[in-house]
Design a protein around this motif. Structure first.
Motif, mmCIF file in Angstrom:
data_model
loop_
_atom_site.group_PDB
_atom_site.id
_atom_site.type_symbol
_atom_site.label_atom_id
_atom_site.label_comp_id
_atom_site.label_asym_id
_atom_site.label_seq_id
_atom_site.Cartn_x
_atom_site.Cartn_y
_atom_site.Cartn_z
ATOM 1 N N GLY A 35 0.506 -1.466 -0.274
ATOM 2 C CA GLY A 35 -0.513 0.089 -0.181
ATOM 3 C C GLY A 35 0.947 1.371 -0.203
ATOM 4 N N THR A 36 2.094 0.948 -0.046
ATOM 5 C CA THR A 36 3.008 1.926 0.652
ATOM 6 C C THR A 36 3.137 2.631 -0.987
ATOM 7 O OG1 THR A 36 4.694 1.252 1.888
ATOM 8 C CG2 THR A 36 5.730 3.424 0.187
ATOM 9 N N ASP A 37 3.057 4.021 -1.454
ATOM 10 C CA ASP A 37 3.834 4.927 -2.775
ATOM 11 C C ASP A 37 4.959 4.289 -3.670
ATOM 12 O OD1 ASP A 37 0.721 5.740 -3.251
ATOM 13 O OD2 ASP A 37 1.631 7.650 -1.939
ATOM 14 N N VAL A 38 4.902 4.091 -4.102
ATOM 15 C CA VAL A 38 6.576 3.564 -4.980
ATOM 16 C C VAL A 38 7.180 5.118 -5.229
ATOM 17 C CG1 VAL A 38 7.203 2.613 -7.191
ATOM 18 C CG2 VAL A 38 4.957 2.291 -6.635
ATOM 19 N N ARG A 39 8.044 4.882 -4.663
ATOM 20 C CA ARG A 39 9.441 6.520 -4.790
ATOM 21 C C ARG A 39 9.937 6.246 -5.882
ATOM 22 N NH1 ARG A 39 8.993 4.126 0.359
ATOM 23 N NH2 ARG A 39 10.799 2.955 0.263
ATOM 24 N N GLY A 40 10.222 6.868 -6.302
ATOM 25 C CA GLY A 40 11.101 7.164 -8.022
ATOM 26 C C GLY A 40 10.567 6.883 -8.875
ATOM 27 N N PRO A 41 11.364 6.875 -10.105
ATOM 28 C CA PRO A 41 10.890 7.012 -10.903
ATOM 29 C C PRO A 41 9.499 5.424 -11.473
ATOM 30 C CG PRO A 41 13.484 6.483 -11.149
ATOM 31 C CD PRO A 41 12.730 7.212 -10.082
ATOM 32 N N ALA A 42 9.390 5.316 -12.373
ATOM 33 C CA ALA A 42 8.321 4.137 -12.410
ATOM 34 C C ALA A 42 7.927 3.328 -13.892
ATOM 35 C CB ALA A 42 6.920 4.225 -11.091
ATOM 36 N N VAL A 43 7.891 2.122 -14.014
ATOM 37 C CA VAL A 43 7.360 2.672 -15.309
ATOM 38 C C VAL A 43 5.856 1.582 -15.046
ATOM 39 C CG1 VAL A 43 9.284 1.312 -16.883
ATOM 40 C CG2 VAL A 43 7.897 0.049 -15.524
ATOM 41 N N PRO A 44 5.134 1.402 -16.774
ATOM 42 C CA PRO A 44 3.682 1.378 -16.236
ATOM 43 C C PRO A 44 3.675 -0.208 -15.528
ATOM 44 C CG PRO A 44 4.203 2.214 -18.642
ATOM 45 C CD PRO A 44 5.487 2.075 -17.334
ATOM 46 N N GLU A 45 4.060 -0.790 -15.340
ATOM 47 C CA GLU A 45 4.443 -2.651 -15.515
ATOM 48 C C GLU A 45 4.412 -2.990 -13.871
ATOM 49 O OE1 GLU A 45 5.351 -2.816 -20.162
ATOM 50 O OE2 GLU A 45 6.326 -2.113 -18.139
ATOM 51 N N HIS A 46 5.427 -1.309 -13.254
ATOM 52 C CA HIS A 46 5.138 -1.427 -12.087
ATOM 53 C C HIS A 46 3.546 -1.301 -11.061
ATOM 54 C CE1 HIS A 46 9.737 -0.159 -11.643
ATOM 55 N NE2 HIS A 46 9.989 -1.520 -11.176
ATOM 56 N N ASP A 47 3.093 -0.455 -11.919
ATOM 57 C CA ASP A 47 1.238 -0.023 -11.879
ATOM 58 C C ASP A 47 0.284 -1.767 -11.468
ATOM 59 O OD1 ASP A 47 1.825 2.521 -10.386
ATOM 60 O OD2 ASP A 47 1.648 3.301 -12.939
ATOM 61 N N GLN A 48 0.555 -2.176 -13.328
ATOM 62 C CA GLN A 48 0.039 -3.759 -13.192
ATOM 63 C C GLN A 48 0.656 -4.668 -12.240
ATOM 64 O OE1 GLN A 48 2.216 -4.065 -17.095
ATOM 65 N NE2 GLN A 48 0.504 -3.410 -18.370
ATOM 66 N N LEU A 49 1.954 -4.257 -11.809
ATOM 67 C CA LEU A 49 2.568 -5.568 -10.704
ATOM 68 C C LEU A 49 1.562 -4.979 -9.263
ATOM 69 C CD1 LEU A 49 5.826 -5.672 -11.529
ATOM 70 C CD2 LEU A 49 4.317 -7.404 -11.607
ATOM 71 N N LEU A 50 1.839 -3.713 -9.315
ATOM 72 C CA LEU A 50 1.270 -3.670 -7.799
ATOM 73 C C LEU A 50 -0.513 -3.826 -7.629
ATOM 74 C CD1 LEU A 50 2.787 -0.196 -6.630
ATOM 75 C CD2 LEU A 50 2.902 -2.525 -5.515
ATOM 76 N N ALA A 51 -1.276 -3.590 -9.066
ATOM 77 C CA ALA A 51 -2.609 -3.785 -8.748
ATOM 78 C C ALA A 51 -2.939 -5.726 -9.031
ATOM 79 C CB ALA A 51 -3.127 -2.885 -10.307
ATOM 80 N N LEU A 52 -2.328 -6.361 -9.230
ATOM 81 C CA LEU A 52 -2.041 -7.986 -9.621
ATOM 82 C C LEU A 52 -1.826 -8.385 -7.489
ATOM 83 C CD1 LEU A 52 -0.867 -9.033 -12.657
ATOM 84 C CD2 LEU A 52 -2.717 -8.368 -11.785
ATOM 85 N N CYS A 53 -1.037 -7.657 -6.785
ATOM 86 C CA CYS A 53 -0.326 -8.409 -5.764
ATOM 87 C C CYS A 53 -1.261 -7.343 -4.275
ATOM 88 C CB CYS A 53 0.991 -7.765 -5.848
ATOM 89 S SG CYS A 53 1.819 -8.227 -6.285
ATOM 90 N N ARG A 54 -2.136 -7.470 -4.861
ATOM 91 C CA ARG A 54 -3.232 -7.058 -3.509
ATOM 92 C C ARG A 54 -3.794 -7.960 -2.579
ATOM 93 N NH1 ARG A 54 -7.327 -3.828 -7.704
ATOM 94 N NH2 ARG A 54 -6.284 -1.635 -7.582
ATOM 95 N N GLY A 55 -3.321 -9.369 -2.834
ATOM 96 C CA GLY A 55 -3.400 -10.713 -2.395
ATOM 97 C C GLY A 55 -2.140 -10.769 -2.857
ATOM 98 N N PRO A 56 -2.232 -12.183 -2.265
ATOM 99 C CA PRO A 56 -0.421 -12.726 -1.697
ATOM 100 C C PRO A 56 -0.831 -13.540 -3.864
ATOM 101 C CG PRO A 56 -1.246 -13.175 0.273
ATOM 102 C CD PRO A 56 -2.322 -12.895 -0.600
ATOM 103 N N VAL A 57 -0.121 -13.153 -4.595
ATOM 104 C CA VAL A 57 0.330 -13.888 -5.580
ATOM 105 C C VAL A 57 2.070 -14.324 -6.074
ATOM 106 C CG1 VAL A 57 -0.187 -13.172 -8.048
ATOM 107 C CG2 VAL A 57 -1.384 -11.678 -6.804
ATOM 108 N N SER A 58 2.379 -15.424 -6.791
ATOM 109 C CA SER A 58 3.478 -15.883 -6.857
ATOM 110 C C SER A 58 3.888 -15.534 -8.791
ATOM 111 C CB SER A 58 3.341 -17.679 -7.044
ATOM 112 O OG SER A 58 2.692 -17.551 -8.438
ATOM 113 N N VAL A 59 5.750 -14.969 -8.132
ATOM 114 C CA VAL A 59 6.009 -15.166 -9.400
ATOM 115 C C VAL A 59 5.225 -14.971 -10.030
ATOM 116 C CG1 VAL A 59 9.133 -14.779 -10.106
ATOM 117 C CG2 VAL A 59 8.364 -13.978 -7.873
ATOM 118 N N ALA A 60 5.652 -16.619 -10.725
ATOM 119 C CA ALA A 60 4.937 -16.902 -11.969
ATOM 120 C C ALA A 60 3.652 -16.749 -12.044
ATOM 121 C CB ALA A 60 4.907 -18.501 -11.655
ATOM 122 N N GLU A 61 2.498 -16.291 -11.607
ATOM 123 C CA GLU A 61 1.786 -16.359 -12.040
ATOM 124 C C GLU A 61 1.502 -14.760 -12.708
ATOM 125 O OE1 GLU A 61 -2.356 -16.862 -9.616
ATOM 126 O OE2 GLU A 61 -0.911 -16.748 -8.214
#
Length: 124
Positions: free
Chosen positions: A44-70
């Motif tokens: 729930g912490t805001d991403v500090r520093g430069p980010a790419v769109p994929e960071h936002d996608q990953l954070l949206a997917l990680c609301r619950g525990p998710v494996s790296v493979a998924e």
């Protein structure tokens, strides 16, 4: 689970218009040690520093525990690139990771491996 991502931009002759390594800035080695079964959870912490769109996608997917493979399957990037992006988020405090909890003492339990394989095939 969030909706699947739209199909990547493709050019019939060239393939994907954006190469996967561009998402990681050309980096191919993650700073953190992650494996396919590592579980990732957004803090729930805001991403500090430069980010790419994929960071936002990953954070949206990680609301619950998710494996790296998924996660790699959902964002349609190679696992290595996904690990690099997750390392960025981990360094910034935006995600936490933990090893999966095994119900048996054997991490190579045949039932577990078959379940992982079935899940990966289901995503493709």
């Amino acid at each position: 689970m969030p909706e699947p991502l739209p199909e990547p931009w493709l050019d019939d002759d060239a393939g994907a218009l954006v190469r996967p390594f561009t998402a990681s800035g050309g980096r191919t080695r993650p700073a953190a040690r992650l494996d396919l079964l590592t579980l990732v959870l957004a803090t729930g912490t805001d991403v500090r520093g430069p980010a790419v769109p994929e960071h936002d996608q990953l954070l949206a997917l990680c609301r619950g525990p998710v494996s790296v493979a998924e996660l790699a399957a959902h964002i349609r990037l190679p696992v290595t690139i996904t690990k690099v992006l997750l390392s960025d988020l981990l360094e910034r405090g935006a995600v936490t990771t933990r090893a999966p909890g095994f119900q048996s003492q054997q991490p190579t339990d045949k039932d577990l491996l078959e379940a992982v394989l079935h899940g990966l095939r289901k995503r493709l």
